[in-house]
Every structure is written in structure tokens, then in C-alpha cells.
Design an enzyme around this catalytic site. Structure first.
Site, PDB file in Angstrom:
ATOM      1  N   TYR A 161       0.805  -1.217   0.000  1.00 22.79           N
ATOM      2  CA  TYR A 161       0.000   0.000   0.000  1.00 22.79           C
ATOM      3  C   TYR A 161       0.840   1.271   0.000  1.00 22.79           C
ATOM      4  O   TYR A 161       0.299   2.371  -0.137  1.00 22.79           O
ATOM      5  CB  TYR A 161      -0.948   0.022   1.200  1.00 22.79           C
ATOM      6  CG  TYR A 161      -1.897  -1.141   1.203  1.00 22.79           C
ATOM      7  CD1 TYR A 161      -2.928  -1.235   0.278  1.00 22.79           C
ATOM      8  CD2 TYR A 161      -1.752  -2.178   2.121  1.00 22.79           C
ATOM      9  CE1 TYR A 161      -3.792  -2.312   0.258  1.00 22.79           C
ATOM     10  CE2 TYR A 161      -2.618  -3.262   2.122  1.00 22.79           C
ATOM     11  CZ  TYR A 161      -3.632  -3.324   1.187  1.00 22.79           C
ATOM     12  OH  TYR A 161      -4.487  -4.393   1.177  1.00 22.79           O
ATOM     13  N   HIS A 203      -4.654   5.947  -1.609  1.00 19.78           N
ATOM     14  CA  HIS A 203      -5.385   5.767  -0.354  1.00 19.78           C
ATOM     15  C   HIS A 203      -4.495   6.068   0.858  1.00 19.78           C
ATOM     16  O   HIS A 203      -4.998   6.268   1.957  1.00 19.78           O
ATOM     17  CB  HIS A 203      -5.913   4.336  -0.282  1.00 19.78           C
ATOM     18  CG  HIS A 203      -7.237   4.180   0.391  1.00 19.78           C
ATOM     19  ND1 HIS A 203      -8.176   5.195   0.505  1.00 19.78           N
ATOM     20  CD2 HIS A 203      -7.798   3.105   0.993  1.00 19.78           C
ATOM     21  CE1 HIS A 203      -9.242   4.740   1.129  1.00 19.78           C
ATOM     22  NE2 HIS A 203      -9.042   3.483   1.449  1.00 19.78           N
ATOM     23  N   ASN A 229     -10.139   1.185   7.011  1.00 20.77           N
ATOM     24  CA  ASN A 229     -11.549   1.023   7.375  1.00 20.77           C
ATOM     25  C   ASN A 229     -11.759   0.683   8.846  1.00 20.77           C
ATOM     26  O   ASN A 229     -12.891   0.652   9.311  1.00 20.77           O
ATOM     27  CB  ASN A 229     -12.205  -0.039   6.487  1.00 20.77           C
ATOM     28  CG  ASN A 229     -12.234   0.379   5.034  1.00 20.77           C
ATOM     29  OD1 ASN A 229     -11.903   1.505   4.679  1.00 20.77           O
ATOM     30  ND2 ASN A 229     -12.621  -0.534   4.178  1.00 20.77           N
TER      31      ASN A 229
END
Length: 165
Positions: free
Chosen positions: A18, A23, A52
Site C-alpha cells: 500500500y 489511499h 476502514n
């Protein structure tokens, strides 16, 4: 009475897959601020939880550092804002951002500051369909070198334009 920020939390996802994705702009922003802020009283955090599930980490940090919700700044990506732009906001709903939804639920309030960093390209020549692409379709893509330069400019402008820090 003006509230000063005491705790800054950048949102993103842990893990090398990531790193440098759209994001994870919140992580990039706190990396920038860590290097470029003089205020040593600020606590700056990158949670080790996934985006999340950010609420749990934010609630724990709030408790640990004994700050009010109003003294927290959450920095995150916003696919509703054009790349190169940003907005400070306070007391707003999540607008579908799962990380912010998690934080609102965990804190039982939406009364915290947010620095919303635009990630949606408005490039000339993109089809209308590409411009309307769902956030899930591009937030996990790697940031281009050109866009990384744009983000660094955004971080600098946000830092210099606001008296929250």
C-alpha cells in the site's frame, strides 16, 4: 475560543503493497509534517490499523494522549476533491469514506477536524467515464511521480495556510 490541534492522525493502510498509493495520502502527509513542522507539542501518528478500522486506533490515541475530539486532525484522501486541492473541515459526515465512518462511530461524534486531500484526477483528455470512476477503482493504484510532486505542494500549502497547527 479557538481550538488548537494537539493530535494529528494520518489515515492509510499498513504494508508495503500500500506504500505510495492514493489511499495512503494521509500517511504521506504526516511524514511530510513530521519533517516540516516546528511545533514539538503536536503528537503525529500513523495507525497500524487498516483504513476502514481507523476508529479503534483514533479512540485509543485520544484516550492515551488525553485530548478532546475537537483537538484532533484526521488527514485522509478524498476522491470527491480534485487532485492538487484540499479542504479543512469540522463536524462533517463521512461522505462514504469508510475510515471516517469508523472514526465517527468509535468517537461517537463527528466533531473533529479533517484535512481532506484530493486524489481525483481532472486531467484534460480523460473520458467522462474515467473521471466518474469509483474510488475503489483507483485508490489502491501507485501514485505517479508527477502526482507525488503535486501532493508535496498540497501538504506545504495546507501547512502554511492554516493556524490549526
Amino acid at each position: 475560543m479557538k481550538i488548537k490541534i494537539k493530535l494529528i492522525i494520518g489515515l492509510g493502510n499498513p504494508g508495503s503493497q500500500y506504500t505510495l498509493t492514493y489511499h495512503n495520502v494521509g500517511f504521506l502527509a504526516v511524514d511530510y509534517l513530521t519533517k516540516n513542522l516546528i511545533n514539538s507539542k503536536l503528537v503525529i501518528i500513523k495507525p497500524k490499523t487498516f483504513m476502514n478500522k481507523s476508529g479503534k486506533a483514533v479512540a485509543e490515541a485520544k484516550k492515551r494522549f488525553k485530548v478532546k475530539s475537537e483537538e484532533i486532525l484526521i488527514i485522509h484522501d478524498d476522491s470527491d476533491i480534485e487532485l492538487g486541492k484540499y479542504k479543512f473541515s469540522f463536524g462533517r459526515g463521512s461522505a462514504g469514506h469508510k475510515g471516517i465512518e469508523s472514526i465517527i462511530k468509535a468517537l461517537k461524534t463527528k466533531n473533529f477536524w479533517r484535512l481532506r486531500i484530493g486524489i481525483r484526477s481532472k486531467k484534460v483528455g480523460l473520458s467522462a467515464e474515467a473521471r466518474r470512476a469509483k474510488a475503489e477503482d483507483f485508490v489502491l493504484k501507485k501514485i505517479t511521480k508527477k502526482d507525488l510532486l503535486i501532493f508535496n505542494e498540497v501538504f506545504s500549502n495546507a501547512k502554511n495556510s492554516n493556524s490549526l497547527f
